[in-house]
Design an enzyme around this catalytic site. Structure first.
Site, PDB file in Angstrom:
ATOM      1  N   HIS A 284       0.855  -1.185   0.000  1.00 35.89           N
ATOM      2  CA  HIS A 284       0.000   0.000   0.000  1.00 35.89           C
ATOM      3  C   HIS A 284       0.895   1.240   0.000  1.00 35.89           C
ATOM      4  CE1 HIS A 284      -2.625   3.140   1.593  1.00 35.89           C
ATOM      5  NE2 HIS A 284      -3.649   2.413   1.185  1.00 35.89           N
TER       6      HIS A 284
ATOM      7  N   ASP B 211       0.906   4.161   1.399  1.00 32.43           N
ATOM      8  CA  ASP B 211       1.267   4.722   2.706  1.00 32.43           C
ATOM      9  C   ASP B 211       2.220   3.802   3.453  1.00 32.43           C
ATOM     10  OD1 ASP B 211      -0.349   6.967   2.328  1.00 32.43           O
ATOM     11  OD2 ASP B 211      -2.106   5.960   3.156  1.00 32.43           O
ATOM     12  N   LYS B 212       2.034   2.505   3.293  1.00 32.07           N
ATOM     13  CA  LYS B 212       2.932   1.557   3.963  1.00 32.07           C
ATOM     14  C   LYS B 212       4.305   1.508   3.297  1.00 32.07           C
ATOM     15  CE  LYS B 212       1.254   0.638   7.504  1.00 32.07           C
ATOM     16  NZ  LYS B 212       2.071   1.101   8.613  1.00 32.07           N
TER      17      LYS B 212
ATOM     18  N   GLU C  91      10.189  11.829   7.082  1.00 33.95           N
ATOM     19  CA  GLU C  91       8.917  11.673   6.385  1.00 33.95           C
ATOM     20  C   GLU C  91       9.198  11.287   4.935  1.00 33.95           C
ATOM     21  OE1 GLU C  91       6.355  11.874   8.243  1.00 33.95           O
ATOM     22  OE2 GLU C  91       7.247  12.913   9.955  1.00 33.95           O
TER      23      GLU C  91
ATOM     24  N   GLU D 169      14.415  15.800   9.756  1.00 26.36           N
ATOM     25  CA  GLU D 169      15.549  16.287  10.536  1.00 26.36           C
ATOM     26  C   GLU D 169      16.315  15.116  11.146  1.00 26.36           C
ATOM     27  OE1 GLU D 169      12.414  18.571   9.747  1.00 26.36           O
ATOM     28  OE2 GLU D 169      12.194  17.349  11.540  1.00 26.36           O
TER      29      GLU D 169
ATOM     30  N   LYS E  17      -5.612  -4.584   0.381  1.00 29.24           N
ATOM     31  CA  LYS E  17      -6.301  -4.154   1.599  1.00 29.24           C
ATOM     32  C   LYS E  17      -7.260  -5.257   2.046  1.00 29.24           C
ATOM     33  CE  LYS E  17      -7.529   0.205   1.980  1.00 29.24           C
ATOM     34  NZ  LYS E  17      -8.186   1.520   1.747  1.00 29.24           N
TER      35      LYS E  17
ATOM     36  N   PHE F 289      -8.122  -4.035 -10.666  1.00 27.75           N
ATOM     37  CA  PHE F 289      -7.167  -3.401  -9.746  1.00 27.75           C
ATOM     38  C   PHE F 289      -5.763  -3.754 -10.237  1.00 27.75           C
ATOM     39  CE2 PHE F 289      -6.020  -2.938  -4.909  1.00 27.75           C
ATOM     40  CZ  PHE F 289      -5.199  -1.871  -5.224  1.00 27.75           C
TER      41      PHE F 289
ATOM     42  N   ASP G 270      -1.895   5.855  -6.249  1.00 30.42           N
ATOM     43  CA  ASP G 270      -2.275   6.804  -5.202  1.00 30.42           C
ATOM     44  C   ASP G 270      -1.009   7.200  -4.452  1.00 30.42           C
ATOM     45  OD1 ASP G 270      -3.700   8.343  -3.441  1.00 30.42           O
ATOM     46  OD2 ASP G 270      -4.547   6.675  -2.312  1.00 30.42           O
ATOM     47  N   ALA G 271      -0.848   8.469  -4.185  1.00 33.25           N
ATOM     48  CA  ALA G 271       0.336   8.928  -3.454  1.00 33.25           C
ATOM     49  C   ALA G 271       0.336   8.360  -2.034  1.00 33.25           C
ATOM     50  CB  ALA G 271       0.372  10.452  -3.404  1.00 33.25           C
TER      51      ALA G 271
ATOM     52  N   ARG H   7       0.058   7.746   7.728  1.00 32.26           N
ATOM     53  CA  ARG H   7      -1.368   7.887   7.443  1.00 32.26           C
ATOM     54  C   ARG H   7      -2.176   6.629   7.787  1.00 32.26           C
ATOM     55  NH1 ARG H   7      -2.541  11.047   1.842  1.00 32.26           N
ATOM     56  NH2 ARG H   7      -1.777   9.092   0.954  1.00 32.26           N
ATOM     57  N   LYS H   8      -1.532   5.619   8.348  1.00 32.56           N
ATOM     58  CA  LYS H   8      -2.251   4.393   8.674  1.00 32.56           C
ATOM     59  C   LYS H   8      -2.063   4.052  10.158  1.00 32.56           C
ATOM     60  CE  LYS H   8      -4.261   3.471   4.821  1.00 32.56           C
ATOM     61  NZ  LYS H   8      -4.316   4.902   4.462  1.00 32.56           N
TER      62      LYS H   8
ATOM     63  N   LYS I  78      10.470   7.788  13.175  1.00 28.58           N
ATOM     64  CA  LYS I  78      10.898   8.483  14.396  1.00 28.58           C
ATOM     65  C   LYS I  78      11.827   7.607  15.222  1.00 28.58           C
ATOM     66  CE  LYS I  78       6.529  11.010  14.574  1.00 28.58           C
ATOM     67  NZ  LYS I  78       5.255  11.228  15.297  1.00 28.58           N
TER      68      LYS I  78
ATOM     69  N   LYS J 116      11.455   9.944  20.564  1.00 26.64           N
ATOM     70  CA  LYS J 116      10.127  10.498  20.324  1.00 26.64           C
ATOM     71  C   LYS J 116       9.101   9.632  21.047  1.00 26.64           C
ATOM     72  CE  LYS J 116      12.347  12.710  16.897  1.00 26.64           C
ATOM     73  NZ  LYS J 116      13.821  12.718  16.808  1.00 26.64           N
TER      74      LYS J 116
ATOM     75  N   ASP K 193       6.006   9.670  20.960  1.00 26.80           N
ATOM     76  CA  ASP K 193       4.949   9.155  20.087  1.00 26.80           C
ATOM     77  C   ASP K 193       5.153   7.660  19.842  1.00 26.80           C
ATOM     78  OD1 ASP K 193       3.368  11.359  19.642  1.00 26.80           O
ATOM     79  OD2 ASP K 193       4.455  12.012  17.868  1.00 26.80           O
TER      80      ASP K 193
END
Length: 402
Positions: free
Chosen positions: A16, A18-19, A44, A57, A176, A244, A252-253, A258-259, A279, A283, A285
């Protein structure tokens, strides 16, 4: 708690878009941590048709110091990106590991962030950012994960393994899944709907080839889900839009982070909002979400609850958490306040400061690319990977509550 309901979770494959971005970002984290265990990374990734762009960074001894890249460092970064895309399996005209365009916009970490995070004098190392982090565990599956997400991941893991091995050569990387289960008395009793949309080779959207693809997906589902959850009543939606063939970053970008619901608990528990991939473990997060899962899993594994949610909160530059919250959703064998006190009394946890978390779980290692597909939680703690999935705190919790 409501006892009878339908609940759904989704997963997405390593292909995918995003992955793909998450895996590239974490491959960069691993690269820098392999050079310097104290490296600071916030990477990123953007992926789109024949293009990968890095931004963020860093600070890494021997790689990027005083605003300068070490000889060969930029080439190694690009090689890492291309190898990650190759490992996923992208060799398509619209996204090919060898011919895609690559841009690197990584630069030095802000000195103002560094001064808040770095230890100095009598100041302990602070959190890399403010935020709230959640951990969760429940007794619905052997790995103490929500069943809907657990099975969504397992379907895609099996399909990816078959694609890589050649057992399913008609599959392409972008896939998916979605699983809907009916719960009665709080336990999953039936799969009411299964959705799988998979990128496929040319021609597998009609006729015998389409039937073969559908039969294959149903066989995977039957192998992955317990037989008692499946019946003639289970609805299957396999490639419901039809063709597909165009997928991944060409279709798709993709962007890092995003997941986050796929990464965590499939919507069965709260998410603090911060993504994990790209990260380094200063961090919170990332690291505090991992220790929160570790605590919740050990509480359920110890038999102290059937479900458990943990929340931790931090302020940037401050070492100790602002709050610790435990909620066993009415399933606890002791009061939630007592469990909070027990956690805070366990010396080996070091007060849950960022450095203590990293030390206890051994997070300053290149162990992150594996987390960036098929979930950060509910995985096997083996070979130094996924240490937050260990249940080695069970006896400490029991002793603290004795």
């Amino acid at each position: 708690m409501r006892q009878t309901y339908l609940f759904t979770s989704e997963s997405v494959s390593e292909g995918h878009p995003d992955k793909v971005s998450d895996q590239i970002s974490d491959a960069i984290v691993d690269l820098f941590l392999s050079k310097d265990p104290e490296a600071r990374v916030a990477c990123e990734t953007l992926t789109t048709t024949q293009l990968v762009v890095l931004a963020g960074e860093i600070r890494c001894k021997g790689v990027y110091e005083n605003g300068e890249w070490a000889p060969g460092a930029l080439d190694e970064i690009e090689k890492t990106v291309r190898q990650t895309v190759k490992d996923i399996g992208y060799e398509q005209a619209g996204f090919h590991w060898e011919t895609l365009k690559f841009e690197n916009h990584l630069h030095g970490q802000s000195a103002h962030i560094a001064q808040g995070v770095d230890a100095s004098g009598n100041k302990d190392e602070g959190a890399g950012d403010q935020g709230i982090m959640f951990g969760f565990a429940c007794d619905e599956t052997p790995d103490l994960m929500p069943a809907t997400l657990y099975y969504s991941h397992k379907i895609l893991e099996r399909m990816a393994a078959d694609r890589h091995s050649g057992a399913a050569p008609f599959l392409e990387p972008d896939t998916k899944s979605q699983v809907t289960l009916r719960f009665e008395n709080g336990k999953p009793v039936a799969a009411t709907a299964i959705v799988v949309s998979t990128q496929h080779a040319k021609g597998y959207d009609e006729g015998e080839k389409e039937a073969r693809l559908h039969a294959y997906v149903k066989k995977v589902v039957a192998d992955v889900l317990p037989a008692e959850l499946l019946s003639d009543e289970t609805e299957y939606h396999i490639n419901p839009t039809g063709s597909f063939e165009i997928g991944g970053p060409d279709g798709d970008a993709g962007l890092t982070g995003r997941k986050i619901i796929v990464d965590t608990y499939g919507g069965a528990a709260p998410h603090g909002g911060g993504a994990f991939s790209g990260k380094d473990p200063t961090k919170v997060d990332r690291s505090a979400a991992y220790i929160s899962r570790y605590l919740a899993k050990n509480i359920v594994a110890a038999g102290l609850a059937k479900r458990c949610t943990i929340q931790l909160a931090y302020a940037i530059g401050v070492s100790k958490p602002l709050s610790l919250y435990v909620d066993t959703h009415g399933t606890g064998t002791v009061g939630d306040d007592r469990i909070e006190q027990a956690i805070q009394s366990i010396d080996k946890l070091g007060g849950l400061t960022p450095r203590a978390i990293r030390t206890h779980l051994g997070l300053n290692k290149p162990i992150y690319r594996k987390t960036a597909a098929y979930g950060h939680f509910g995985r096997k703690a083996e070979g130094g990977f996924f240490p937050w999935e260990k249940t080695d705190l069970v006896e400490d919790l029991k002793a603290a509550l004795a």
